[in-house]
Design an enzyme around this catalytic site. Structure first.
Site, PDB file in Angstrom:
ATOM      1  N   ILE A 111      26.196  38.496  45.750  1.00 54.82           N
ATOM      2  CA  ILE A 111      26.129  37.706  46.984  1.00 54.82           C
ATOM      3  C   ILE A 111      25.144  36.577  46.747  1.00 54.82           C
ATOM      4  O   ILE A 111      24.020  36.811  46.313  1.00 54.82           O
ATOM      5  CB  ILE A 111      25.710  38.596  48.171  1.00 54.82           C
ATOM      6  N   ASN A 161      34.985  29.514  46.525  1.00 55.70           N
ATOM      7  CA  ASN A 161      35.211  30.900  46.113  1.00 55.70           C
ATOM      8  C   ASN A 161      36.696  31.217  46.288  1.00 55.70           C
ATOM      9  O   ASN A 161      37.374  30.623  47.129  1.00 55.70           O
ATOM     10  CB  ASN A 161      34.382  31.821  47.025  1.00 55.70           C
ATOM     11  N   HIS A 185      39.084  34.504  47.255  1.00 54.66           N
ATOM     12  CA  HIS A 185      38.982  35.849  47.824  1.00 54.66           C
ATOM     13  C   HIS A 185      40.397  36.426  47.964  1.00 54.66           C
ATOM     14  O   HIS A 185      41.308  35.732  48.406  1.00 54.66           O
ATOM     15  CB  HIS A 185      38.306  35.773  49.196  1.00 54.66           C
ATOM     16  N   ASP A 239      32.371  35.525  52.764  1.00 50.72           N
ATOM     17  CA  ASP A 239      33.812  35.297  52.908  1.00 50.72           C
ATOM     18  C   ASP A 239      34.156  34.482  54.157  1.00 50.72           C
ATOM     19  O   ASP A 239      35.222  34.655  54.759  1.00 50.72           O
ATOM     20  CB  ASP A 239      34.575  36.632  52.871  1.00 50.72           C
ATOM     21  N   ALA A 273      49.358  35.094  42.378  1.00 46.64           N
ATOM     22  CA  ALA A 273      49.250  33.972  43.324  1.00 46.64           C
ATOM     23  C   ALA A 273      47.890  33.272  43.180  1.00 46.64           C
ATOM     24  O   ALA A 273      47.804  32.043  43.243  1.00 46.64           O
ATOM     25  CB  ALA A 273      49.444  34.476  44.752  1.00 46.64           C
ATOM     26  N   GLU A 274      46.832  34.061  42.965  1.00 46.42           N
ATOM     27  CA  GLU A 274      45.492  33.482  42.790  1.00 46.42           C
ATOM     28  C   GLU A 274      45.480  32.486  41.628  1.00 46.42           C
ATOM     29  O   GLU A 274      44.863  31.428  41.700  1.00 46.42           O
ATOM     30  CB  GLU A 274      44.454  34.579  42.523  1.00 46.42           C
TER      31      GLU A 274
HETATM   32  C1  GAR Z   1      40.002  38.396  41.942  1.00 45.69           C
HETATM   33  O1  GAR Z   1      41.047  39.108  42.548  1.00 45.69           O
HETATM   34  C2  GAR Z   1      39.165  37.695  42.996  1.00 45.69           C
HETATM   35  O2  GAR Z   1      39.919  37.214  44.073  1.00 45.69           O
HETATM   36  C3  GAR Z   1      38.262  38.824  43.436  1.00 45.69           C
HETATM   37  O3  GAR Z   1      37.922  39.501  42.255  1.00 45.69           O
HETATM   38  C4  GAR Z   1      38.986  39.361  41.321  1.00 45.69           C
HETATM   39  C5  GAR Z   1      38.395  38.800  40.043  1.00 45.69           C
HETATM   40  O4  GAR Z   1      39.346  38.811  39.025  1.00 45.69           O
HETATM   41  N1  GAR Z   1      37.118  38.316  44.112  1.00 45.69           N
HETATM   42  C6  GAR Z   1      36.500  38.970  45.093  1.00 45.69           C
HETATM   43  O5  GAR Z   1      36.842  40.063  45.486  1.00 45.69           O
HETATM   44  C7  GAR Z   1      35.309  38.237  45.692  1.00 45.69           C
HETATM   45  N2  GAR Z   1      34.936  38.841  46.916  1.00 45.69           N
HETATM   46  P1  GAR Z   1      39.157  37.891  37.748  1.00 45.69           P
HETATM   47  O6  GAR Z   1      37.770  38.205  37.188  1.00 45.69           O
HETATM   48  O7  GAR Z   1      40.225  38.336  36.811  1.00 45.69           O
HETATM   49  O8  GAR Z   1      39.290  36.467  38.158  1.00 45.69           O
END
Ligand code: GAR
Length: 216
Positions: free
Chosen positions: A94, A109, A111, A147, A175-176
């Protein structure tokens, strides 16, 4: 106009960071990744960045006596690498109001939920328990409350019969990987700007910031 100089903060796998790095390899992409910084020595993403010749920096939070000292070291590293915009990508610390103020409107960020629903952890479990039929992810500017912050872009995916937290997480993660580069591109092109506490999207980009992803 020069490219936006981005620093990416990670804590682990770093697949969103990798998606940003890959997007930035396109000479037409309006941002460049100046460094990847992790707060954990075992963050897998550091290796990926190094292999691609991107400065990969460890600032281990355990090595600092306080959050303030840790975050000051993070900011120093970012500035050393010429960063003027910060992307949190699975950065599981955080961040303090001081850090957020230091990078005001230059800190975003990703999320794994359709904010303002499902802030915090265990988003997929909670979404499944509620029986929602659409889930997704959000890129937003960071504010002091966790968030919360002006939303840049969102992607929705369907929740399918038989989904587990893992299968839903995987669908959202795909999707991310599309959404984060899109959001950074729009900001770098000046097509997504914070006005008041809302992100205004340029009319020509309006249909890009709300996305639907198919089931498979
Ligand atoms: C992702 O799904 C991201 O959205 C989430 O952690 C994962 C990281 O994956 N973030 C959170 O939960 C933040 N609160 P990555 O390391 O493969 O990008």
């Amino acid at each position: 106009m020069g490219k936006l100089k981005v620093g990416i903060l990670i804590s682990g796998r770093g697949s969103n960071m990798a998606a940003l790095v890959e997007a930035a390899r396109d000479p037409g992409f309006p941002a460049e990744v100046c460094c990847v910084l992790a707060n954990r020595p075992d963050a897998k993403g550091l290796e990926f960045a190094r292999e691609r010749g991107i400065p990969a920096v460890l600032v281990d939070h355990k090595a600092y006596p306080s959050k303030a000292a840790f975050e000051a070291a993070v900011t120093d590293e970012l500035l050393t690498h010429g960063v003027d915009f910060v992307c949190l990508a699975g950065f599981m610390r955080i961040v303090s109001p001081t850090f957020i103020e230091r990078w005001h409107n230059r800190l975003i960020n990703i999320h794994p939920s359709l904010l303002p629903s499902y802030k915090g952890l265990h988003t997929h479990e909670r979404a499944l328990a509620d029986g929602v039929k659409l889930a997704g992810c959000t890129v937003h500017f960071v504010r002091a409350e966790m968030d919360v912050g002006p939303i840049v872009a969102q992607a929705a995916v369907p929740v399918l019969a038989g989904d587990t937290p893992d299968s839903l997480a995987a669908r959202i993660l795909t999707a991310e990987h599309h959404l984060y580069p899109l959001a950074v591109r729009l900001i770098a092109e000046g097509k997504a700007t914070v006005t008041g506490e809302v992100v205004e999207i340029a009319p020509e980009a309006a249909d890009e910031t709300a996305r639907l992803f198919s089931a498979r």
